[in-house]
Write a protein that holds these residues in place. Structure first.
Motif, PDB file in Angstrom:
ATOM      1  N   PHE A  16       0.849  -1.187   0.000  1.00  0.00           N
ATOM      2  CA  PHE A  16       0.000   0.000   0.000  1.00  0.00           C
ATOM      3  C   PHE A  16       0.889   1.243   0.000  1.00  0.00           C
ATOM      4  CE2 PHE A  16      -2.946  -2.812   2.590  1.00  0.00           C
ATOM      5  CZ  PHE A  16      -3.906  -2.951   1.595  1.00  0.00           C
ATOM      6  N   ASP A  17       0.606   2.173  -0.904  1.00  0.00           N
ATOM      7  CA  ASP A  17       1.218   3.498  -0.861  1.00  0.00           C
ATOM      8  C   ASP A  17       0.085   4.467  -0.532  1.00  0.00           C
ATOM      9  OD1 ASP A  17       2.664   5.820  -1.146  1.00  0.00           O
ATOM     10  OD2 ASP A  17       2.682   5.769  -3.343  1.00  0.00           O
TER      11      ASP A  17
ATOM     12  N   LYS B 244      -2.222  -3.808 -10.206  1.00  0.00           N
ATOM     13  CA  LYS B 244      -2.157  -2.455  -9.659  1.00  0.00           C
ATOM     14  C   LYS B 244      -3.532  -1.793  -9.643  1.00  0.00           C
ATOM     15  CE  LYS B 244       2.556  -1.089 -10.909  1.00  0.00           C
ATOM     16  NZ  LYS B 244       3.346  -0.113 -11.694  1.00  0.00           N
TER      17      LYS B 244
ATOM     18  N   LYS C  19      -5.855   1.840  -7.533  1.00  0.00           N
ATOM     19  CA  LYS C  19      -5.865   2.913  -6.543  1.00  0.00           C
ATOM     20  C   LYS C  19      -7.301   3.269  -6.188  1.00  0.00           C
ATOM     21  CE  LYS C  19      -5.632   6.966  -9.637  1.00  0.00           C
ATOM     22  NZ  LYS C  19      -4.851   8.173  -9.979  1.00  0.00           N
TER      23      LYS C  19
ATOM     24  N   LYS D  94      -9.536   6.295  -3.503  1.00  0.00           N
ATOM     25  CA  LYS D  94      -9.381   7.550  -2.775  1.00  0.00           C
ATOM     26  C   LYS D  94      -9.038   7.276  -1.307  1.00  0.00           C
ATOM     27  CE  LYS D  94     -11.889  11.001  -5.415  1.00  0.00           C
ATOM     28  NZ  LYS D  94     -12.905  12.086  -5.363  1.00  0.00           N
ATOM     29  N   THR D  95      -8.192   8.121  -0.745  1.00  0.00           N
ATOM     30  CA  THR D  95      -7.813   7.988   0.662  1.00  0.00           C
ATOM     31  C   THR D  95      -8.865   8.650   1.548  1.00  0.00           C
ATOM     32  OG1 THR D  95      -5.465   8.114   0.076  1.00  0.00           O
ATOM     33  CG2 THR D  95      -6.044   8.469   2.386  1.00  0.00           C
TER      34      THR D  95
ATOM     35  N   SER E 166      -0.626  -2.700  -4.952  1.00  0.00           N
ATOM     36  CA  SER E 166      -0.239  -3.713  -5.922  1.00  0.00           C
ATOM     37  C   SER E 166       0.222  -4.954  -5.188  1.00  0.00           C
ATOM     38  CB  SER E 166       0.890  -3.195  -6.823  1.00  0.00           C
ATOM     39  OG  SER E 166       1.185  -4.140  -7.840  1.00  0.00           O
TER      40      SER E 166
ATOM     41  N   PHE F 140      -4.773   9.526  -2.716  1.00  0.00           N
ATOM     42  CA  PHE F 140      -5.112   8.164  -3.134  1.00  0.00           C
ATOM     43  C   PHE F 140      -4.299   7.121  -2.370  1.00  0.00           C
ATOM     44  CE2 PHE F 140      -6.225  10.688  -6.879  1.00  0.00           C
ATOM     45  CZ  PHE F 140      -7.500  10.211  -7.153  1.00  0.00           C
ATOM     46  N   ILE F 141      -4.872   5.931  -2.261  1.00  0.00           N
ATOM     47  CA  ILE F 141      -4.156   4.736  -1.825  1.00  0.00           C
ATOM     48  C   ILE F 141      -3.831   3.948  -3.082  1.00  0.00           C
ATOM     49  CG2 ILE F 141      -4.244   2.598  -0.499  1.00  0.00           C
ATOM     50  CD1 ILE F 141      -6.498   3.933   1.178  1.00  0.00           C
ATOM     51  N   LYS F 142      -2.557   3.858  -3.425  1.00  0.00           N
ATOM     52  CA  LYS F 142      -2.143   3.016  -4.548  1.00  0.00           C
ATOM     53  C   LYS F 142      -1.755   1.660  -3.985  1.00  0.00           C
ATOM     54  CE  LYS F 142      -0.378   7.114  -6.849  1.00  0.00           C
ATOM     55  NZ  LYS F 142       0.825   7.879  -7.236  1.00  0.00           N
TER      56      LYS F 142
ATOM     57  N   ASN G  18       6.005   6.629 -10.291  1.00  0.00           N
ATOM     58  CA  ASN G  18       5.080   6.316  -9.199  1.00  0.00           C
ATOM     59  C   ASN G  18       5.380   4.987  -8.510  1.00  0.00           C
ATOM     60  OD1 ASN G  18       3.559   8.675  -9.472  1.00  0.00           O
ATOM     61  ND2 ASN G  18       2.292   7.775 -11.083  1.00  0.00           N
TER      62      ASN G  18
END
Length: 301
Positions: A8-9, A28, A30, A32-33, A18, A14-16, A282
């Motif tokens: 998690f990034d 992959k 994403k 919204k945070t 993979s 956003f939360i990306k 990214n």
């Protein structure tokens, strides 16, 4: 198949995420945070985890804030204002029932660049991540520099003026942020503040819009000024510029131009900073989070 790591990034927008397996990213995506509560953040993360629950063996996390990656204690969560004085590793382990490793997002970017990116083989380097603030990380003597209070690389809080202590506009995090660039361009064009994207800024520049070109050069000059300061303090071999807006080569090209102007305007013999566009884009934070996970659990890199 096991031995897959869900990464998690978690950013301010956003939360990306993979799934990482055998050196590659899979699936992959994403979302919204959530910015309102920790509970809603956990709900969002669990919804993602449910897609991979039977596959992943552990979870790697990159997120804003000051974090002790060894203990999991977070002093604060940066743009995630609901995180204060809490052990996030314990919170995540209780929620996910998986091994978890966590590190600050800027430091993850530096780890990712040192492992697989533009800082490979570099003993001393700096990563600047241009986003809603100015994140980053420092590699010193081949290792991630964390600092006594774990805040090394928090470039957003560099003061650019000795006055206006309570005005965020005079912090590097604002002057160097992509948000301020797009907001300034929107104002110049007579448009709503949130109506311009980075892509549109570059389009205006390429079309020869003189007003936007001037704004962009001033923006890059502010970044170049702080690069000179950081070069004087840290003396890195290389700076790497990352973040979404850095994907357009014009950003690094123009920062180099403004650096050269500053050098030429000065009577002092500065050490010239070497800057480069991120090769990872990214993926830097994601890779850095994986690197931190593997180090935390003594896994093969």
């Amino acid at each position: 198949m096991k031995n897959k790591i869900l990464v998690f990034d978690i950013g301010g927008s956003f939360i990306k995420f993979s799934l990482y397996f055998q050196g590659e990213f899979m699936s992959k995506g994403k979302v919204k945070t959530p910015l309102d509560s920790l509970e809603n953040l956990l709900v969002a993360l669990k919804q993602i985890l449910n897609q991979f629950m039977d596959e992943c063996e552990g979870i790697a996390v990159s997120m804003p804030g000051i974090v002790n990656s060894a203990s999991g204690h977070m002093v604060h969560g940066g743009s995630l204002r609901y995180i204060n004085d809490i052990n996030m590793i314990e919170v995540f382990k209780k929620a996910f029932h998986k091994p978890v490793a966590i590190e600050n997002d800027g430091k993850c970017a530096a780890l990712g660049e040192a492992w697989r990116g533009s800082l490979q083989g570099i003993t001393d380097g700096v990563v600047l991540v241009v986003g809603t603030g100015m994140g980053g990380g420092i590699i010193s003597q081949g290792k991630l520099l964390k600092g006594h209070h774990l805040s090394a690389g928090e470039f957003s809080f560099i003061r650019t003026n000795s006055e206006y202590a309570d005005n965020d506009d005079y912090l590097f995090g604002m002057q160097g942020s992509s948000f301020v660039l797009t907001k300034t361009v929107a104002k110049a064009k007579g448009l709503p503040a949130d109506s311009i994207t980075g892509e549109q800024v570059f389009k205006f520049i390429e079309e020869g819009d003189r007003a936007v070109q001037t704004i962009f050069h001033e923006y890059c000059r502010n970044i170049a000024t702080q690069i000179i300061n950081l070069q004087s303090i840290l003396d890195p071999e290389k700076f790497v510029i990352g973040g979404g807006i850095s994907e357009n080569p014009l950003l690094v090209i123009t920062i180099r131009e403004e650096l050269e102007k500053l050098y030429m305007e000065s009577i002092y013999n500065f050490v010239r900073a070497d800057i480069e566009q991120s090769k990872l884009g990214n993926e830097a934070n994601l890779l850095g989070a994986i690197y931190n996970y593997k180090q935390s659990y003594h896994l093969e890199l």
